[in-house]
Design a protein around this motif. Structure first.
Motif, PDB file in Angstrom:
ATOM      1  N   LYS A  46      -1.667   8.163  -1.110  1.00  0.00           N
ATOM      2  CA  LYS A  46      -1.502   7.221  -0.002  1.00  0.00           C
ATOM      3  C   LYS A  46      -2.861   6.768   0.530  1.00  0.00           C
ATOM      4  N   ASN A  47      -3.784   7.710   0.675  1.00  0.00           N
ATOM      5  CA  ASN A  47      -5.126   7.366   1.154  1.00  0.00           C
ATOM      6  C   ASN A  47      -5.870   6.445   0.179  1.00  0.00           C
ATOM      7  N   LYS A  49      -4.287   4.207  -1.376  1.00  0.00           N
ATOM      8  CA  LYS A  49      -3.427   3.019  -1.382  1.00  0.00           C
ATOM      9  C   LYS A  49      -2.675   2.843  -2.704  1.00  0.00           C
ATOM     10  N   TYR A  51       0.511   3.380  -3.544  1.00  0.00           N
ATOM     11  CA  TYR A  51       1.770   3.686  -2.873  1.00  0.00           C
ATOM     12  C   TYR A  51       2.884   4.074  -3.844  1.00  0.00           C
ATOM     13  N   LYS A  55       4.820   7.492  -3.533  1.00  0.00           N
ATOM     14  CA  LYS A  55       6.287   7.557  -3.423  1.00  0.00           C
ATOM     15  C   LYS A  55       6.862   8.572  -4.403  1.00  0.00           C
ATOM     16  N   GLN A  80       9.367   9.793   4.073  1.00  0.00           N
ATOM     17  CA  GLN A  80       8.006   9.380   3.726  1.00  0.00           C
ATOM     18  C   GLN A  80       7.984   8.520   2.462  1.00  0.00           C
ATOM     19  N   MET A  83       8.816   5.122   3.449  1.00  0.00           N
ATOM     20  CA  MET A  83       7.712   4.398   4.086  1.00  0.00           C
ATOM     21  C   MET A  83       6.714   3.866   3.051  1.00  0.00           C
ATOM     22  N   MET A  84       6.596   4.574   1.928  1.00  0.00           N
ATOM     23  CA  MET A  84       5.736   4.050   0.858  1.00  0.00           C
ATOM     24  C   MET A  84       6.345   2.784   0.258  1.00  0.00           C
ATOM     25  N   LYS A  86       8.130   0.743   1.911  1.00  0.00           N
ATOM     26  CA  LYS A  86       7.880  -0.282   2.922  1.00  0.00           C
ATOM     27  C   LYS A  86       6.505  -0.922   2.700  1.00  0.00           C
ATOM     28  N   GLU A  87       5.504  -0.087   2.416  1.00  0.00           N
ATOM     29  CA  GLU A  87       4.155  -0.601   2.160  1.00  0.00           C
ATOM     30  C   GLU A  87       4.130  -1.501   0.926  1.00  0.00           C
ATOM     31  N   MET A  88       5.055  -1.249   0.017  1.00  0.00           N
ATOM     32  CA  MET A  88       5.141  -2.060  -1.198  1.00  0.00           C
ATOM     33  C   MET A  88       6.058  -3.273  -1.002  1.00  0.00           C
ATOM     34  N   GLN A  89       6.524  -3.471   0.253  1.00  0.00           N
ATOM     35  CA  GLN A  89       7.419  -4.581   0.604  1.00  0.00           C
ATOM     36  C   GLN A  89       8.753  -4.519  -0.125  1.00  0.00           C
TER      37      GLN A  89
END
Length: 314
Positions: A46-47, A49, A51, A55, A80, A83-84, A86-89
């Motif tokens: 995650k750090n 990026k 994602y 995930k 969690q 939420m990953m 989500k970061e990937m849309q």
């Protein structure tokens, strides 16, 4: 920096796989240690990026906790992973995982956490799939209501009501707002009950159901303080204008601060409210000037005639 974090994540994945291996001296996988390593790997990815890798690591963490019968921690890992996404849309997929987490929270006996997870999912999907968001908010409200946490429940029920109005699903909005009012009555939050009555009436009138709107106001008279409140006075004016097809009066009420500063979805309902037939207040036409003069002259002649017989016939 990113490359370093990726390598760190890969190292933790290798350690996790080692924890799961069995052998002659190790009969059972060490799920707890594996879950811990997967979690560390997920954070590293995650750090960096990365994602998608994060995930996958969270999903493996969740699986390890499930195998270890640690439902709460498994649910957290699924959340969690969502939420990953989500970061990937990938919002629909994200919501699916958060819903799965919510079910596990319920199974674990932590309904409050389940309800909050559903609310988060609703916020994620609201701008993409309004119908799904309504469903998630309603589920969350139901969980809180079952736990007798009506203040939290009514807030989420309100979110569902507003989205139903926004989607013009007015039949469902009527039912949803009634649920809100029942909760506000139960917790004795009467001023907010008045505001919800305004919202209720606006929805009824947009459905062209004057009878139901009038009944809605009439039933509210039983609520302490409603009769005599500015909300009550405004609603009586609104119903009178609507019934008489007086668009000017309806518009005046709907443009008042009491209506304009409601939640945006209800304020829009107020501003767009039109009386049946699109009528405006009918004013008596002014008589033509000549007619006025003739009337005045006729009046003078009448007075002269009266004067002629003022002393009687004899």
């Amino acid at each position: 920096m990113a490359a370093q974090k990726i390598n760190e994540g890969l190292e933790h994945l290798a350690k996790a796989e080692k924890c799961l291996k069995t052998g002659f001296l190790k009969w059972k996988p060490d799920y707890d240690s594996a879950a811990s390593e997967y979690s560390k790997a997920a954070v590293a990815f995650k750090n960096a990026k990365q994602y998608d890798q994060a995930k996958e690591a969270y999903l493996k963490e969740a699986e390890s906790y499930e195998n270890n019968k640690s439902l709460f921690h498994a649910a957290k890992a699924y959340e969690q992973a969502g939420m990953m996404l989500k970061e990937m849309q990938k919002l629909p997929e994200a919501v699916q995982l958060i819903e799965r987490a919510s079910m596990m929270f319920l199974e674990n006996g932590t309904p409050d956490t389940a309800a909050m997870a559903l609310e988060r999912a609703g916020k994620l999907i609201e701008n993409v799939n309004l119908e799904k968001a309504v469903n998630l908010y309603q589920q969350s409200a139901s969980v809180f209501e079952n736990e007798d946490r009506l203040r939290q429940a009514v807030e989420l029920q309100g979110k569902a009501s507003r989205l139903l109005v926004r989607a013009r699903r007015l039949d469902e909005a009527v039912v949803s707002i009634q649920k809100e009012k029942n909760m506000y009555k139960e917790i004795e939050n009467y001023p907010t009950y008045y505001k919800k009555t305004i919202a209720h009436v606006l929805v009824y009138l947009h459905r062209n159901d004057y009878v139901a709107a009038e009944k809605c106001v009439r039933e509210s008279y039983s609520i302490p303080g409603f009769n005599g409140s500015e909300d009550c006075a405004a609603l009586e004016q609104l119903l009178e204008g609507y019934d008489q097809q007086d668009q000017d009066q309806v518009s005046d009420v709907c443009n008042s601060p009491l209506f304009k500063y409601m939640d945006n979805d209800y304020a829009k309902l107020a501003l767009s409210l039109a009386v049946p037939g699109g009528g405006t207040k009918k004013k008596a036409p002014a008589p033509p000037q000549n007619a006025v003069s003739e009337s005045a002259q006729g009046g003078s002649k009448g007075e002269e005639d009266d004067d002629e017989y003022a002393g009687g016939l004899c």
